[in-house]
Design an enzyme around this catalytic site. Structure first.
Site, PDB file in Angstrom:
ATOM      1  N   ARG A 167     -46.319  12.713 -14.790  1.00  0.00           N
ATOM      2  CA  ARG A 167     -47.664  13.177 -14.420  1.00  0.00           C
ATOM      3  C   ARG A 167     -48.758  12.412 -15.139  1.00  0.00           C
ATOM      4  O   ARG A 167     -49.887  12.316 -14.656  1.00  0.00           O
ATOM      5  CB  ARG A 167     -47.779  14.679 -14.624  1.00  0.00           C
ATOM      6  N   GLU A 169     -34.455  18.034 -28.284  1.00  0.00           N
ATOM      7  CA  GLU A 169     -33.792  19.186 -28.882  1.00  0.00           C
ATOM      8  C   GLU A 169     -32.274  19.044 -28.815  1.00  0.00           C
ATOM      9  O   GLU A 169     -31.570  19.346 -29.768  1.00  0.00           O
ATOM     10  CB  GLU A 169     -34.243  20.455 -28.156  1.00  0.00           C
TER      11      GLU A 169
END
Length: 185
Positions: free
Chosen positions: A71, A108
């Protein structure tokens, strides 16, 4: 963020808040996803947001706009066009043919990498402002900064539409100039 930024971008922030779609329990239970698709789809709101992003990038001294996959490409391209600057598309690993400059970073659960063409143009000494839709953990922006600084560019700041509180993104940027357009949360 200095208090004057909240006031300075208040019309863009209000336009975003009016159009943004909040989706509960996405992508997982307990998360409220802030969908910018309606913001981008509405011509007036999109124009207002691009003007605010452009003003922030100009104030940060941009010679080049860096748009982060994906984006950030949409927003960064519009900003670069608005300012008469070039756009550097910073891609996820494997999307560009070699040769590329690459920077790995931790997620993560694993790792990822960002890339730019190695022979696109010489960015030595160029002031780059990185544009993205959302600041969450800051990992992508930090990796993009390392990537660009490793080839001689100077990242002069970050401009995003939204910031997700509580994920440490602002802290990861280590006090670098940051403009968040939507402050109406």
């Amino acid at each position: 963020m200095p208090k004057n930024q909240k006031t300075k971008y208040s019309s863009a922030s209000a336009a975003i808040s009016e159009k943004i779609r909040l989706v509960e329990d996405f992508p997982e239970k307990g998360v409220v996803f802030e969908d910018l698709t309606p913001v981008l789809a509405d011509a007036d709101t999109f124009h207002t947001v691009v003007r605010a992003l452009s003003e922030a990038c100009q104030e940060l001294g941009a010679d080049v706009i860096g748009g982060l996959d994906a984006r950030g490409f949409l927003l960064g391209s519009a900003v670069a066009y608005d300012l008469g600057l070039g756009i550097l598309a910073i891609r996820k690993k494997g999307k560009l043919p070699p040769p590329v400059h690459s920077e790995e970073y931790n997620l993560e659960y694993g790792s990822a990498a960002l890339e730019i063409p190695a022979n696109q143009w010489d960015l030595t000494g160029q002031r780059v402002v990185l544009v993205d839709d959302v600041l969450a953990t800051g990992g992508t922006l930090v990796a993009a900064t390392r990537l660009l600084e490793n080839i001689g560019a100077k990242v002069t700041g970050y401009v995003v539409v939204l910031e997700v509180d509580g994920l440490g993104g602002r802290e990861a940027l280590d006090g670098a100039p940051l403009v968040v357009i939507n402050q109406d949360k």
